[in-house]
Design an enzyme around this catalytic site. Structure first.
Site, PDB file in Angstrom:
ATOM      1  N   TYR A 165      28.810  36.199  44.944  1.00  0.00           N
ATOM      2  CA  TYR A 165      29.927  37.079  44.562  1.00  0.00           C
ATOM      3  C   TYR A 165      29.634  37.779  43.236  1.00  0.00           C
ATOM      4  O   TYR A 165      29.757  39.004  43.116  1.00  0.00           O
ATOM      5  CB  TYR A 165      31.179  36.217  44.474  1.00  0.00           C
ATOM      6  CG  TYR A 165      32.381  36.849  43.841  1.00  0.00           C
ATOM      7  CD1 TYR A 165      33.181  37.738  44.553  1.00  0.00           C
ATOM      8  CD2 TYR A 165      32.762  36.521  42.538  1.00  0.00           C
ATOM      9  CE1 TYR A 165      34.316  38.287  43.976  1.00  0.00           C
ATOM     10  CE2 TYR A 165      33.893  37.067  41.961  1.00  0.00           C
ATOM     11  CZ  TYR A 165      34.664  37.952  42.689  1.00  0.00           C
ATOM     12  OH  TYR A 165      35.779  38.487  42.107  1.00  0.00           O
ATOM     13  N   LYS A 169      29.174  41.788  42.640  1.00  0.00           N
ATOM     14  CA  LYS A 169      30.052  42.509  41.705  1.00  0.00           C
ATOM     15  C   LYS A 169      29.238  43.137  40.569  1.00  0.00           C
ATOM     16  O   LYS A 169      29.528  44.232  40.112  1.00  0.00           O
ATOM     17  CB  LYS A 169      31.087  41.539  41.117  1.00  0.00           C
ATOM     18  CG  LYS A 169      32.174  41.124  42.098  1.00  0.00           C
ATOM     19  CD  LYS A 169      33.202  42.231  42.218  1.00  0.00           C
ATOM     20  CE  LYS A 169      34.537  41.730  42.695  1.00  0.00           C
ATOM     21  NZ  LYS A 169      35.537  42.813  42.790  1.00  0.00           N
TER      22      LYS A 169
HETATM   23  C1  UGA Z   1      37.375  32.762  40.621  1.00  0.00           C
HETATM   24  C2  UGA Z   1      36.597  34.004  41.028  1.00  0.00           C
HETATM   25  O1  UGA Z   1      35.292  33.701  41.332  1.00  0.00           O
HETATM   26  C3  UGA Z   1      36.646  35.040  39.968  1.00  0.00           C
HETATM   27  O2  UGA Z   1      36.083  36.237  40.373  1.00  0.00           O
HETATM   28  C4  UGA Z   1      38.033  35.375  39.647  1.00  0.00           C
HETATM   29  O3  UGA Z   1      38.023  36.347  38.629  1.00  0.00           O
HETATM   30  C5  UGA Z   1      38.703  34.134  39.192  1.00  0.00           C
HETATM   31  O4  UGA Z   1      38.646  33.125  40.202  1.00  0.00           O
HETATM   32  C6  UGA Z   1      40.110  34.459  38.876  1.00  0.00           C
HETATM   33  O5  UGA Z   1      41.033  33.858  39.383  1.00  0.00           O
HETATM   34  O6  UGA Z   1      40.278  35.399  38.107  1.00  0.00           O
HETATM   35  P1  UGA Z   1      37.004  30.531  39.250  1.00  0.00           P
HETATM   36  O7  UGA Z   1      37.697  30.570  37.931  1.00  0.00           O
HETATM   37  O8  UGA Z   1      35.778  29.691  39.281  1.00  0.00           O
HETATM   38  O9  UGA Z   1      36.656  32.028  39.662  1.00  0.00           O
HETATM   39  O10 UGA Z   1      37.987  30.020  40.404  1.00  0.00           O
HETATM   40  P2  UGA Z   1      38.975  28.791  40.585  1.00  0.00           P
HETATM   41  O11 UGA Z   1      38.965  28.452  42.027  1.00  0.00           O
HETATM   42  O12 UGA Z   1      40.294  29.149  40.025  1.00  0.00           O
HETATM   43  O13 UGA Z   1      38.290  27.567  39.810  1.00  0.00           O
HETATM   44  C7  UGA Z   1      38.424  27.336  38.444  1.00  0.00           C
HETATM   45  C8  UGA Z   1      37.809  25.989  38.115  1.00  0.00           C
HETATM   46  O14 UGA Z   1      38.611  24.960  38.706  1.00  0.00           O
HETATM   47  C9  UGA Z   1      36.408  25.752  38.603  1.00  0.00           C
HETATM   48  O15 UGA Z   1      35.713  25.009  37.619  1.00  0.00           O
HETATM   49  C10 UGA Z   1      36.582  24.881  39.840  1.00  0.00           C
HETATM   50  O16 UGA Z   1      35.457  24.071  40.101  1.00  0.00           O
HETATM   51  C11 UGA Z   1      37.784  24.051  39.434  1.00  0.00           C
HETATM   52  N1  UGA Z   1      38.626  23.500  40.529  1.00  0.00           N
HETATM   53  C12 UGA Z   1      39.074  24.276  41.539  1.00  0.00           C
HETATM   54  C13 UGA Z   1      39.025  22.163  40.457  1.00  0.00           C
HETATM   55  O17 UGA Z   1      38.619  21.415  39.542  1.00  0.00           O
HETATM   56  N2  UGA Z   1      39.843  21.661  41.424  1.00  0.00           N
HETATM   57  C14 UGA Z   1      40.318  22.411  42.447  1.00  0.00           C
HETATM   58  O18 UGA Z   1      41.081  21.883  43.291  1.00  0.00           O
HETATM   59  C15 UGA Z   1      39.919  23.758  42.509  1.00  0.00           C
END
Ligand code: UGA
Length: 364
Positions: A165, A169
């Protein structure tokens, strides 16, 4: 100078989370001519009877249809994306198609027709921080504060499909920049830092399936009494940004074309940084406030590995802290909503929307 509110806007992906909030604000402020394009209108249904909005049910794969609507707009705002990390490791071809190939068509159409393109990219283009590779300097802000025009972009190897992704992007950003350089495309690139707010993601098993982003994962766990899962211990950090602040930045871009054109902007709240474990704690305590009958005991958290949660090829952005100097100075923008307030609004909306019973539970 022409009143920006009389320009005609074509918003691709208007029915999504960001689009629905942007549309509300534009309607409220009487922008005259808004073409809202999407394959779904559930999140914007209540707005569609307004005279200043025309909803067009159109797929991003319908190239002639897209060309027709771009042709008649002054400004094209491109929000279409697959931006859920659980997809990056499972359907990377779709991720690359929707985040690179399809928007590439939009870029070409805007370049050929002389339209101003406001393209939503992602904070994920920065990848991992240098701090991760030099742990001894991890506390030096210069190692993790991400600036649009100077920070490097560090992605993992090809087999780590998490980065499919970010790579898509990032390449699209480079294409947009090159069109600006070679053909005079007027563009603005927005890099969102974890926008949160009402209507952001589905709840698995109710209105979607699979793994949504972290806030919806934690809401599902809280509302159904399951443990919150901390991927790799929840040590990654994010700067969560309330959607109203984010939309305010975009409206300022629309109102200040000279300041916005030809630039990339981080849109994020540097004051809202939290580890994911810290987010889980905060959400648990806000949930207990909003649903006081929930059992007070039990931390309700499980540690899981990234690979077991998302599949092989998962890696993580360790930390992303936006430098927002540019948006502050050129757009006079300042994010105002602190993390607790943002979470409270978002969580209360989820509870209302999904009719969580807030019933007492033995444990989590
Ligand atoms: C995602 C997208 O890849 C980005 O492009 C986007 O900009 C971003 O979300 C956003 O919402 O703006 P990310 O922050 O990695 O990026 O997505 P999340 O799924 O929200 O995860 C955030 C963190 O939480 C990660 O470290 C993930 O491993 C963790 N996580 C997620 C948990 O610890 N538990 C969960 O149940 C889900």
């Amino acid at each position: 100078m022409r009143d920006p509110r009389t320009t005609s806007l074509c918003i691709l992906g208007a029915g999504g989370f960001i689009g629905s909030h942007l549309l509300s604000r534009l309607v409220r402020e009487s922008w005259r001519d808004i073409r809202a394009i999407d394959i779904t209108s559930d999140k914007i249904r209540r707005l569609l009877d307004r005279d200043n909005i025309t909803f067009v049910h159109l797929d991003i794969y319908d190239t002639p249809g897209l060309a027709e609507h771009i042709e008649r707009a002054d400004i094209v705002i491109s929000l279409v994306a697959l931006c859920n990390p659980s997809l990056y490791t499972t359907v990377p071809l779709d991720v690359i198609d929707i985040n690179f190939n399809r928007p590439l068509e939009v870029v070409r159409m805007c370049a050929a027709r002389g339209k101003w393109l406001i393209h939503f990219s992602t904070s994920e283009v920065y990848g991992k921080t240098i701090g991760r590779y030099a742990p001894e300097a991890a506390d030096d802000p210069a190692r993790f504060v991400l600036s649009e025009d100077t920070s490097p972009m560090i992605l993992g190897p090809v087999g780590a499909q998490r980065w499919s992704y970010a790579a898509a992007k990032q390449l699209l950003e480079r294409v947009i920049y090159a069109y600006g350089f070679e053909q005079g495309l007027e563009y603005t690139i927005v890099r969102p830092f974890n926008f949160i707010g009402p209507r952001m993601d589905y709840i698995p098993g109710i209105d979607g399936s699979g793994v949504p982003r972290v806030l919806a994962c934690f809401m599902e766990a809280l509302m159904t009494g399951k443990p919150l899962k901390l991927v790799d211990g929840g040590r990654a950090r994010r700067c969560f940004t309330y959607i109203d602040d984010a939309v305010d930045a975009v409206v300022r871009m629309l109102e200040r074309p000279d300041a916005a054109k030809g630039r990339i902007f981080n849109v994020g709240h540097p004051g809202n940084e939290v580890t994911i474990a810290g987010l889980a704690e905060k959400m648990l305590s806000i949930y207990r406030e909003l649903c006081p009958r929930i059992a007070p005991e039990a931390p309700c958290m499980d540690r899981v590995s990234g690979e077991s949660f998302y599949g092989a090829g998962y890696e993580d952005s360790d930390r992303r802290m936006p430098d927002i100097t540019k948006a502050r100075s050129l757009l006079e923008w300042e994010p105002k909503t602190d993390l607790d307030t943002a979470l409270r609004h978002t969580m209360a909306h989820y509870i209302r929307e999904y009719g969580a019973d807030c019933a007492p539970r033995e444990a989590c």
